[in-house]
Scaffold this motif. Structure first.
Motif, PDB file in Angstrom:
ATOM      1  N   GLU A   1      -9.289  16.712   9.721  1.00  0.00           N
ATOM      2  CA  GLU A   1      -8.411  17.045   8.601  1.00  0.00           C
ATOM      3  C   GLU A   1      -8.652  18.489   8.179  1.00  0.00           C
ATOM      4  N   VAL A   2      -7.571  19.208   7.929  1.00  0.00           N
ATOM      5  CA  VAL A   2      -7.671  20.581   7.427  1.00  0.00           C
ATOM      6  C   VAL A   2      -6.952  20.664   6.083  1.00  0.00           C
ATOM      7  N   LEU A   3      -7.425  21.569   5.241  1.00  0.00           N
ATOM      8  CA  LEU A   3      -6.849  21.777   3.906  1.00  0.00           C
ATOM      9  C   LEU A   3      -6.628  20.445   3.182  1.00  0.00           C
ATOM     10  N   PRO A   4      -7.690  19.652   2.992  1.00  0.00           N
ATOM     11  CA  PRO A   4      -7.525  18.347   2.347  1.00  0.00           C
ATOM     12  C   PRO A   4      -6.950  18.433   0.945  1.00  0.00           C
ATOM     13  N   GLN A   5      -7.064  19.605   0.305  1.00  0.00           N
ATOM     14  CA  GLN A   5      -6.518  19.764  -1.042  1.00  0.00           C
ATOM     15  C   GLN A   5      -4.984  19.710  -1.047  1.00  0.00           C
ATOM     16  N   LEU A   6      -4.374  19.813   0.119  1.00  0.00           N
ATOM     17  CA  LEU A   6      -2.903  19.760   0.209  1.00  0.00           C
ATOM     18  C   LEU A   6      -2.382  18.357   0.495  1.00  0.00           C
ATOM     19  N   ALA A   7      -3.271  17.392   0.714  1.00  0.00           N
ATOM     20  CA  ALA A   7      -2.832  16.025   1.035  1.00  0.00           C
ATOM     21  C   ALA A   7      -2.039  15.431  -0.125  1.00  0.00           C
ATOM     22  N   THR A   8      -1.008  14.658   0.198  1.00  0.00           N
ATOM     23  CA  THR A   8      -0.145  14.076  -0.826  1.00  0.00           C
ATOM     24  C   THR A   8       0.096  12.603  -0.560  1.00  0.00           C
ATOM     25  N   GLU A   9       0.377  11.883  -1.624  1.00  0.00           N
ATOM     26  CA  GLU A   9       0.743  10.478  -1.492  1.00  0.00           C
ATOM     27  C   GLU A   9       2.143  10.379  -0.918  1.00  0.00           C
TER      28      GLU A   9
ATOM     29  N   ASP B   1      -3.145  30.676   4.934  1.00  0.00           N
ATOM     30  CA  ASP B   1      -3.673  30.847   6.289  1.00  0.00           C
ATOM     31  C   ASP B   1      -2.802  30.147   7.329  1.00  0.00           C
ATOM     32  N   LEU B   2      -2.023  29.145   6.899  1.00  0.00           N
ATOM     33  CA  LEU B   2      -1.173  28.415   7.844  1.00  0.00           C
ATOM     34  C   LEU B   2      -0.157  29.326   8.522  1.00  0.00           C
TER      35      LEU B   2
ATOM     36  N   ALA C   1       0.866  -1.185   0.000  1.00  0.00           N
ATOM     37  CA  ALA C   1       0.000   0.000   0.000  1.00  0.00           C
ATOM     38  C   ALA C   1       0.900   1.231   0.000  1.00  0.00           C
ATOM     39  N   ARG C   2       0.278   2.386  -0.008  1.00  0.00           N
ATOM     40  CA  ARG C   2       1.027   3.643   0.121  1.00  0.00           C
ATOM     41  C   ARG C   2       0.340   4.492   1.189  1.00  0.00           C
ATOM     42  N   GLU C   3       1.137   5.195   1.958  1.00  0.00           N
ATOM     43  CA  GLU C   3       0.569   6.095   2.948  1.00  0.00           C
ATOM     44  C   GLU C   3       0.247   7.448   2.312  1.00  0.00           C
ATOM     45  N   TRP C   4      -0.602   8.227   2.988  1.00  0.00           N
ATOM     46  CA  TRP C   4      -0.909   9.590   2.572  1.00  0.00           C
ATOM     47  C   TRP C   4      -0.511  10.544   3.686  1.00  0.00           C
ATOM     48  N   HIS C   5      -0.057  11.725   3.321  1.00  0.00           N
ATOM     49  CA  HIS C   5       0.283  12.758   4.298  1.00  0.00           C
ATOM     50  C   HIS C   5      -0.839  13.788   4.321  1.00  0.00           C
ATOM     51  N   THR C   6      -1.350  14.040   5.514  1.00  0.00           N
ATOM     52  CA  THR C   6      -2.478  14.960   5.633  1.00  0.00           C
ATOM     53  C   THR C   6      -2.309  15.859   6.853  1.00  0.00           C
TER      54      THR C   6
END
Length: 300
Positions: A262-270, A188-189, A164-169
């Motif tokens: 979870e915040v800013l889900p659009q920034l999540a990466t594989e 905003d961060l 599998a692969r993890e995700w960073h969130t």
């Protein structure tokens, strides 16, 4: 093609090393001392290395002999166990199996997969260790290794599979967001308290964030708190200390329970690949096969 010549003299060599004497080994194997001595001499000539240091009072392994002895005893043990399994009426996984896992991931994700299997096979004797970074399974005596990242670095003697692969969130506690607001844009961060992962030498890990110009961008963090452990990082976020980035597997339960958001889900990466690796020459052993099958089914 494997040559049977490589097996000649190995049993004699191991016996001499175990008993520390040509004479004692000869008695154990029902051979003459001369036959034992000649067998060792032929083996040393074939290998191009001295295996024993001989004196008038003592026989000991050389450095090369010690390394060869560890490999040979492992091979002979595997052969013996394979024969026992084939001779048994039912091929039941049995014996010692060494499994090395990454710390937090191993405790939270792998053990729940392994423990039911180990309980179902009471003849298994599991030895589970926890370590980080790549290890040499042959040198360490491990049968199976689970790792996050580094899947491309295994040597040809190892079989491996990406599971599998993890995700960073990015996440924060509801209490923190209630007190400081929820960021809607990456910019905003800059107005929020950030918790970062760091090392003892002062280095701080950047956050990996999605970028419309490419798959991943490193965002440097100006943290108010630095923690050098994933579980400690999660504790800080749960306590409302700020926003932190996590691998998806670490925060699955807090997200489901609502303890983190979870915040800013659009920034999540594989993130990195989660893989299992094993010593190829041991993969047919029932004790290894049953654990591999469980990991491949439970972590994929």
């Amino acid at each position: 093609m494997f040559s049977s010549e490589r097996l000649k003299g190995i049993d004699v060599f191991v016996c001499v090393a175990d008993f520390g004497s040509f004479t004692a080994a000869a008695e154990k194997m029902n051979l003459t001392a001369s036959a034992v001595s000649k067998s060792i001499a032929r083996l040393e000539k074939r290998l191009g290395a001295r295996l024993f240091q001989r004196t008038t009072r003592r026989l000991s392994l050389t450095e090369a002999g010690g390394a060869f002895y560890r490999t040979c005893t492992g091979v002979l043990a595997d052969l013996e166990e394979a024969e026992r399994c084939l001779q048994a009426e039912h091929i039941e996984p049995r014996g010692r199996v060494r499994i090395d896992l990454p710390g937090a991931f191993g405790r939270s994700q792998v053990l729940p997969v392994l423990l039911p299997v180990l309980q179902a096979h009471p003849l298994l004797i599991p030895h589970i260790s926890f370590s980080e970074g790549l290890v040499d399974p042959i040198k360490e005596g491990a049968d199976i290794v689970v790792r996050i990242g580094g899947a491309e670095a295994w040597p040809p003697s190892m079989g491996h599979r990406v599971l599998a692969r993890e995700w960073h969130t990015l996440c924060a506690s509801p209490a923190y967001l209630a007190n400081h607001g929820t960021p809607l844009l990456e910019a905003d961060l800059d107005q929020h308290r950030c918790i970062a992962y760091g090392w003892v030498d002062g280095r701080i890990s950047p956050w990996n964030v999605a970028d419309e110009r490419g798959p991943v961008r490193h965002r440097q963090v100006m943290p108010q708190l630095v923690v050098g452990n994933g579980e400690g990082l999660m504790m800080a976020a749960l306590a409302g200390c700020g926003i932190a980035q996590f691998p998806s597997w670490l925060i699955q339960q807090p997200l489901q329970q609502g303890a983190l958001v979870e915040v800013l889900p659009q920034l999540a990466t594989e993130g990195a690949a989660i893989s299992v690796a094993w010593v190829k020459r041991r993969e047919a052993l029932p004790k290894v096969r049953v654990v591999l099958d469980a990991l491949m089914a439970g972590l994929s």
